[in-house]
Design a protein around this motif. Structure first.
Motif, short mmCIF file in Angstrom:
data_model
loop_
_atom_site.label_atom_id
_atom_site.label_comp_id
_atom_site.label_asym_id
_atom_site.label_seq_id
_atom_site.Cartn_x
_atom_site.Cartn_y
_atom_site.Cartn_z
N THR A 89 0.91 -1.56 0.38
CA THR A 89 -0.23 0.48 0.04
C THR A 89 1.21 0.99 -0.20
O THR A 89 0.48 2.14 -0.82
CB THR A 89 -0.99 -0.25 1.16
N THR B 206 2.91 1.72 -3.44
CA THR B 206 1.65 1.91 -4.43
C THR B 206 1.26 3.73 -4.77
O THR B 206 0.83 4.40 -5.55
CB THR B 206 0.07 0.82 -4.12
N THR B 207 0.92 3.60 -3.11
CA THR B 207 0.72 5.52 -3.01
C THR B 207 1.71 6.44 -3.46
O THR B 207 1.39 7.11 -4.13
CB THR B 207 0.99 5.77 -1.69
N ARG B 208 2.95 6.27 -3.00
CA ARG B 208 4.10 6.98 -3.42
C ARG B 208 4.39 6.86 -5.20
O ARG B 208 4.73 7.47 -5.69
CB ARG B 208 5.60 6.34 -3.10
N LEU B 209 4.45 5.48 -5.67
CA LEU B 209 3.79 5.23 -7.33
C LEU B 209 3.53 6.49 -7.81
O LEU B 209 3.10 6.57 -9.07
CB LEU B 209 4.60 4.00 -7.72
N ASN B 210 1.79 5.89 -6.87
CA ASN B 210 0.67 7.15 -7.68
C ASN B 210 0.96 8.11 -7.73
O ASN B 210 0.76 9.49 -8.28
CB ASN B 210 -0.82 6.68 -7.00
N ARG B 211 1.70 8.92 -6.74
CA ARG B 211 2.29 10.48 -6.42
C ARG B 211 3.00 10.36 -7.37
O ARG B 211 2.90 11.62 -8.26
CB ARG B 211 2.81 10.60 -4.94
N GLU C 127 3.70 8.74 -10.51
CA GLU C 127 2.24 9.22 -11.34
C GLU C 127 2.14 10.40 -11.89
O GLU C 127 1.96 11.32 -13.12
CB GLU C 127 2.14 7.88 -11.33
N GLY C 128 1.20 11.36 -10.86
CA GLY C 128 0.51 12.62 -10.65
C GLY C 128 1.72 13.46 -11.16
O GLY C 128 1.23 14.12 -11.84
N ARG D 186 2.90 13.31 -14.90
CA ARG D 186 1.68 14.23 -15.93
C ARG D 186 1.89 15.63 -15.44
O ARG D 186 1.30 16.37 -16.38
CB ARG D 186 -0.19 13.15 -15.40
#
Length: 106
Positions: A26, A29-34, A36-37, A40
């Motif tokens: 978790t 995944t949270t770090r990677l989502n950040r 990814e943002g 972008r």
């Protein structure tokens, strides 16, 4: 995965799979989502012709964040996978780790 609680958050089998705890997954995944943002956002900055120094600053932030993810995974690997494989007599894992560290340091 066996039913014993691991002492560290990652456990690797001889099948070369990593078994991270749900908490670790978790968090990663949270770090990677950040990240990814952030990527972008950088893409948008380039599309808007944002000043180069500002883009470079954001790129440095992303690189630092990626390095943080790598450190977490490397620590779990060294505390579990590496130890386990050395205990099993698989000393070639040290050369594998050195190769990986060289890649990380590029």
């Amino acid at each position: 995965m066996d039913h014993k609680e691991p002492k560290v958050e990652a456990h690797c089998s001889t099948e070369r799979k990593s078994h991270h705890s749900e908490v670790t997954k978790t968090g990663l995944t949270t770090r990677l989502n950040r990240i990814e943002g952030q990527i972008r956002g950088i893409k948008g900055m380039i599309e808007r012709d944002t000043y180069c120094d500002d883009v470079l600053t954001q790129l440095a932030a992303v690189q630092s964040a990626l390095n943080g993810v790598g450190k977490i995974i490397l620590e779990g690997h060294m505390k579990s996978c590496l130890v386990e494989r050395i205990q099993d007599g698989e000393l070639e894992v040290v050369d594998e780790l050195l190769t990986t560290i060289k890649k990380l340091m590029k």
